[in-house]
Design an enzyme around this catalytic site. Structure first.
Site, mmCIF file in Angstrom:
data_model
loop_
_atom_site.group_PDB
_atom_site.id
_atom_site.type_symbol
_atom_site.label_atom_id
_atom_site.label_comp_id
_atom_site.label_asym_id
_atom_site.label_seq_id
_atom_site.Cartn_x
_atom_site.Cartn_y
_atom_site.Cartn_z
ATOM 1 C CD GLU A 28 -3.659 -5.211 1.458
ATOM 2 O OE1 GLU A 28 -4.394 -5.845 1.275
ATOM 3 O OE2 GLU A 28 -2.469 -5.442 1.300
ATOM 4 C CD GLU B 263 -2.468 -7.074 -6.606
ATOM 5 O OE1 GLU B 263 -1.452 -6.685 -5.835
ATOM 6 O OE2 GLU B 263 -3.345 -7.791 -6.091
#
Lengths: 501, 501
Positions: free
Chosen positions: B265, B294
């Site tokens: 994250e 990502e």
């Protein structure tokens, strides 16, 4: 009839947009106070600015005046009619101010609260005076725009916070406090019956305080299925709607500080949670007034929370959480300690008895500033003189004197009186309630629900459908009567003093 | 020129309103996942609905088409021109769908995610099938509205998440993974070189894990002056702008779960914090694509975070926090444990090597669903067959099979491929970066800032000014080339396996 129906429907659609913008603004304020990262401020302010504009646009933009006029011609049920009335009030309030003046004022206030925080730290009122003068000029001008013919400016300001309480009413109220409570307060403090309260300060671990305040908020009736509790620098309550009500608290080495502050905020929160479903998310879906809100928070904090009966079922929990600190302190000693009366300089730290005298000082000065053109530069001197006269103490500097509150820096004039009114509302409610409920017995039995239900059915559920004065009259059967407040204080602190000696 | 200027200015004012509504929606989503009380949902959804409408009204309402046309005729600098292009894309995306169909779809999705959660618990795919069929019908219809002449529907969907990667490109990419990684994965898992990792599970106290994840997020470069970390059921990252970026994590008895999830994250968060100030709060102020996002989270989590060099300076901190659990575990043993490869059924729990094979299954099935009219009822069987073929395991029920992800229930088709693309982007970046930086030496020295700065200047700062494919080309000097990904995995897991034996 088709047309008539659709005017109110069209208004509802606009109000839905306004409500969404307002709710988002509330969430941003909450987030800023509890969580947002340090550097977020400036960019988030842009978002807040755009949401404010969206709110104003929905409430005052093109076609709103015509829509309100059309709605007023419709045959509406009571609640829709009250919503139209509130929308029209809000329209008048916002639309009467030229947008560029409003923007200039907003910018000034954004700056002035920063300046205030700075000069308060530096204890330098002179540096703040020019800003304060500008704020007062703006507020007088804005009040002038809103004033009805012949209406005094300070009355216009007071009306914003507490409908039905103008200077005439407040002169009577504060006059009574000055005549009755100033001498009584001196009597109590000079009597020397000041209980020991040193044990309230000490090593009260934060996790344990957290457990305590969650327990207490729930105990007095705050519903955590419809609310949350977080930490902020200064405790406050806010709400998105009646199923999302938010309290904050703070922790220090004074256990009574977090304890009574959470009961106070829970009082505000219980009010918001108790508003009827059909009102929430409408313009009627909030407390009736500042004063009525404060009446509920102070009712829970002081009238219930600082009573002897309240602690009968709860004090063991406190001792269990803090055995080291409190196992040697009896319940009676604890109750006396949390009711200790002391001449002090800071309003937010004041005891229940002297609290309204702090407000008295502010009311008298605001009135002079707005109605008698009192020079801002004379404020510190007059503030100190009044504190000496009413409370027997004199601030050593502006930080503990005229600069202690943020309200004036935010442009809030006419707000302070509601704090004292709220206390007086509460005492009158207590008097009325006693004819139907045995409050002490309920508190001793740990069953607060009949008290809460009584407040809910008479006050909370109505939101803004009625004014505070109407609610009070319907609940107690008589108009506002501040003598109950004076009696309540004299009885409580007279008897506490007697039991001490 | 006056006119030209004012078209872009008028557009900017509209976009400011859209941005405010969008940012408020983001804050509500964050708040719902992290804090909001249990019963708030329904009423808060009304607010969210009104904000969504405000967003759509700003982006597609009256006059928008004319405004965009006028802007496109203006001579604008590169950034304003790119903003106009993005606004036009968004306009097309939203405006091409008839409002009543869009509303019906939103209602369906709101219901379907609840249905999904329910049937997942009951392991009952059949009950979900009719809903899923409806969702697919909607999505195909919507894609049809947006499709350019001759464009395939699944290509329209893919384009929404990753511009420049249509089925032709992805067939090549996933074909390579199938040909190269499926056999390699089997080789690794059959070699029996599976390191001990039992010590990763155990009594890892939550407060200590919290200290660890805050330390790690900061260590990899997440700036807590511009961000916060909270707890939610499923970890995610969101942002209000580049000075307010928010991560969540969750805690369990697996220390590697919170540890690598927070590094993941933080990778997303560092991306958002690194976007240029002139782009934030505009339509260009977010990551280039799902895949590029990502790529950054997985770069931090896997390429850096699961490398041996990364732990040289940091592992002592971990041992210090958890002496009981880790003092007897060497750094080498720890690194091998967090790289253990295992055939598994659940994508989100997959190791770095098999992860993209989970995505491969989903890509092939999505393509069949959209392009080949695969019957929904056949999904569980095909899903199980593909898992058996590629990963060597077969789900015992739908909850650990076709119902494991929420994406389809939310109407997201074409999203999954970006997870695998991101991993491949990262490996190509690593290859490019190595020609300028000695990554291992920097990691061993505990100095991640040159790596972060490299990513910032080549990727993060650009926001959406360039597509992922353009960014990759400019950073690495060549077009997307998935063989770096295959090489990276073969090298890493080949050598980990050799050192184990």
């Amino acid at each position: 009839m088709q047309n008539a129906d659709s005017a109110y429907e069209a208004l509802s659609a606009r109000l839905e947009r306004a409500m969404a913008a307002q709710t988002a603004l509330t969430l941003f304020e909450w987030d800023n106070e509890t969580l947002a990262p340090r550097q977020a401020g400036e960019l988030t302010a842009r978002v807040q600015g755009a949401l404010s504009t969206a709110y104003q646009e929905a409430m005052t933009g093109e076609g709103m005046k015509e829509l309100l006029d059309a709605c007023r011609k419709e045959k509406l049920d009571e609640i829709p009619a009250a919503i139209v009335r509130e929308a029209a009030d809000e329209y008048e309030r916002l639309a009467c101010i030229p947008p560029e003046e409003y923007r200039a004022f907003q910018e000034l206030v954004a700056k002035s609260t920063r300046v205030w925080a700075q000069v308060k730290q530096e204890q330098d009122f002179e540096q703040f005076a020019p800003t304060l003068e500008k704020i007062i000029d703006f507020q007088k001008r804005f009040a002038g725009y809103r004033a009805k013919p012949g209406q005094k400016l300070y009355d216009v300001m007071l009306d914003e916070y507490e409908k039905g309480f103008d200077m005439e009413a407040l002169d009577g109220f504060f006059g009574l406090l000055r005549d009755e409570l100033v001498p009584f307060f001196k009597e109590v403090t000079r009597s020397g019956c000041q209980p020991e309260n040193g044990f309230l300060r000490g090593d009260y671990p934060e996790e344990k305080q957290q457990e305590l305040v969650e327990y207490m908020a729930e105990y007095v009736g705050f519903d955590f299925e419809r609310g949350v509790l977080a930490v902020s620098a200064h405790p406050f309550t806010t709400n998105l709607h009646n199923r999302d009500v938010r309290l904050t608290t703070h922790y220090s080495d004074r256990v009574d500080s977090s304890l009574f502050s959470v009961i106070h905020e829970a009082g505000h929160g219980i009010y918001e949670q108790g508003i009827d479903d059909e009102l929430t998310q409408t313009l009627l879906g909030q407390g009736a007034s500042m004063g009525m809100h404060e009446s509920q928070s102070r009712f829970f904090e002081n009238i219930l929370g600082r009573s002897a009966a309240f602690w009968v079922p709860v004090y063991p929990k406190l001792q269990e959480l803090f055995p080291q600190q409190l196992s040697g302190v009896s319940r009676e000693e604890f109750v006396r300690a949390v009711n200790r009366v002391e001449p002090g300089l800071i309003r937010t730290e004041a005891d229940e008895l002297s609290y309204s005298l702090h407000v008295l000082v502010r009311y008298e000065l605001e009135k002079q500033l707005i109605e008698e053109n009192l020079e801002v530069s004379r404020l510190p001197q007059l503030w100190a003189d009044k504190y000496e006269e009413y409370l027997g103490v004199r601030p050593a500097n502006a930080a503990e004197g005229v600069l202690q509150d943020i309200h004036w820096a935010q442009g809030s004039f006419g707000y302070f009186p509601s704090y004292a009114l709220g206390s007086a509302f509460g005492a009158q409610m207590l008097h009325g309630m006693r004819s139907e409920l045995d409050i002490d017995a309920l508190l001793e039995a740990g069953d607060l629900s009949p008290i809460r239900e009584y407040l809910r059915s008479h006050i909370h559920r109505w939101g803004k459908r009625k004014t505070s004065r109407e609610l009070l009259r319907e609940m107690t059967g008589e108009d506002f009567n501040p003598s109950y407040y004076v009696e309540y204080l004299k009885e409580k602190y007279g008897s506490l003093c007697r039991t001490r000696s």
